[in-house]
Design an enzyme around this catalytic site. Structure first.
Site, PDB file in Angstrom:
ATOM      1  N   HIS A 191       0.886  -1.286   0.035  1.00 53.18           N
ATOM      2  CA  HIS A 191       0.117   0.070   0.008  1.00 53.18           C
ATOM      3  C   HIS A 191       0.990   1.335  -0.030  1.00 53.18           C
ATOM      4  O   HIS A 191       2.081   1.224   0.310  1.00 53.18           O
ATOM      5  CB  HIS A 191      -0.956   0.061   1.244  1.00 53.18           C
ATOM      6  CG  HIS A 191      -0.233  -0.177   2.579  1.00 53.18           C
ATOM      7  ND1 HIS A 191       0.540   0.735   3.135  1.00 53.18           N
ATOM      8  CD2 HIS A 191       0.195  -1.355   3.274  1.00 53.18           C
ATOM      9  CE1 HIS A 191       1.268   0.640   4.303  1.00 53.18           C
ATOM     10  NE2 HIS A 191       1.092  -1.000   4.215  1.00 53.18           N
TER      11      HIS A 191
ATOM     12  N   HIS B  96       0.873  -5.921   2.054  1.00 52.55           N
ATOM     13  CA  HIS B  96       1.652  -5.573   3.133  1.00 52.55           C
ATOM     14  C   HIS B  96       2.967  -6.087   3.237  1.00 52.55           C
ATOM     15  O   HIS B  96       3.148  -7.134   2.748  1.00 52.55           O
ATOM     16  CB  HIS B  96       0.906  -5.873   4.421  1.00 52.55           C
ATOM     17  CG  HIS B  96      -0.375  -5.344   4.624  1.00 52.55           C
ATOM     18  ND1 HIS B  96      -0.728  -3.983   4.891  1.00 52.55           N
ATOM     19  CD2 HIS B  96      -1.680  -5.668   3.984  1.00 52.55           C
ATOM     20  CE1 HIS B  96      -2.360  -3.987   4.816  1.00 52.55           C
ATOM     21  NE2 HIS B  96      -2.766  -4.905   4.343  1.00 52.55           N
TER      22      HIS B  96
HETATM   23  O1  F6P Z   1       5.646  -1.230   9.372  1.00 50.65           O
HETATM   24  C1  F6P Z   1       4.820  -1.508   8.529  1.00 50.65           C
HETATM   25  C2  F6P Z   1       4.662  -3.231   8.773  1.00 50.65           C
HETATM   26  O2  F6P Z   1       3.655  -3.567   7.643  1.00 50.65           O
HETATM   27  C3  F6P Z   1       3.956  -3.553  10.015  1.00 50.65           C
HETATM   28  O3  F6P Z   1       2.512  -3.256  10.249  1.00 50.65           O
HETATM   29  C4  F6P Z   1       4.462  -4.857  10.230  1.00 50.65           C
HETATM   30  O4  F6P Z   1       4.243  -5.212  11.532  1.00 50.65           O
HETATM   31  C5  F6P Z   1       5.652  -4.816   9.835  1.00 50.65           C
HETATM   32  O5  F6P Z   1       5.880  -3.765   8.701  1.00 50.65           O
HETATM   33  C6  F6P Z   1       6.363  -6.120   9.504  1.00 50.65           C
HETATM   34  O6  F6P Z   1       7.643  -5.937   9.050  1.00 50.65           O
HETATM   35  P1  F6P Z   1       8.735  -6.519   9.867  1.00 50.65           P
HETATM   36  O7  F6P Z   1       8.305  -8.005  10.017  1.00 50.65           O
HETATM   37  O8  F6P Z   1      10.297  -6.342   9.410  1.00 50.65           O
HETATM   38  O9  F6P Z   1       8.425  -6.025  11.437  1.00 50.65           O
END
Ligand code: F6P
Length: 199
Positions: free
Chosen positions: A9, A151
């Site tokens: 997004h 995401h």
């Molecule tokens: O920061 C954005 C995001 O999509 C969060 O909602 C999610 O927890 C994270 O990234 C996932 O990435 P990582 O596993 O590297 O923390």
């Protein structure tokens, strides 16, 4: 499936504040990405449209930021709960620094084994990899081009499946904002990849 496009997004209000999870709307920059995405995508799609009519589907999660990002794409849309972002449980809505402060043992455990670490009352990458399986089965079956707007963690899992990334590497794959990833099936059965930053 013919081609698969993957994109996160546009920047959300939570991204802007460094907060994880949540269900915030797009930021100003994120809205700009949502407005630029149709043009960037149509430019890539035009490469493949010789005489066949273009058949494209857009798949989003059920969260506002992906729905808002896909809003201006002129194709039929499908919402998948299975594409929602990793559930950070008790850490949802926090910053990484806030988590390290309040739950140092959790932060350390995640750093040690990001693939298997499960947020209390939430999910692990292993959980996410399993959860996206139905989406991948449908993607494999699909005969049209699919644009997946989702995401960071969820897209790492989807990307890893098609690009044969070993599980241990999945949680640290680069999955930047405002980038269109184009996966093209190759004659040898693998997928070719191109990335287009959209600004
Ligand atoms: O920061 C954005 C995001 O999509 C969060 O909602 C999610 O927890 C994270 O990234 C996932 O990435 P990582 O596993 O590297 O923390």
């Amino acid at each position: 499936v013919r081609k698969i496009f993957l994109t996160r997004h546009g920047e959300s209000q939570y991204n802007q504040k460094g907060l994880i999870g949540g269900n915030s709307s797009l930021s100003e920059r994120g809205e700009k990405y949502a407005r630029a995405l149709p043009g960037a995508l149509l430019e890539r799609l035009s490469v493949d449209t010789q005489d066949e009519p273009l058949s494209v589907a857009v798949w989003t999660s059920t969260l506002k930021r992906t729905i808002e990002t896909a809003r201006s794409l002129p194709f039929p849309k499908l919402r998948w709960k299975a594409l929602d972002e990793i559930n950070a449980g008790i850490c949802d809505g926090m910053t990484y620094e806030g988590i390290a402060d309040k739950y140092p043992d959790e932060a350390a455990a995640r750093k040690r084994d990001k693939l298997r670490y499960r947020y209390p009352a939430g999910e692990s990458y292993m959980d996410v990899i399993q959860r996206v399986e139905p989406v991948i089965i449908e993607l494999e079956r699909e005969r049209e081009t699919v644009v997946v707007v989702a995401h960071q963690a969820v897209l790492r899992a989807v990307y890893a499946y098609f690009m044969n990334v070993p599980p241990e590497d999945i949680p640290r794959l680069a999955m930047p904002l405002h980038t269109l990833i184009e996966l093209t099936p190759m004659p040898d059965g693998t997928m070719g990849e191109q990335r287009f930053p959209v600004d």
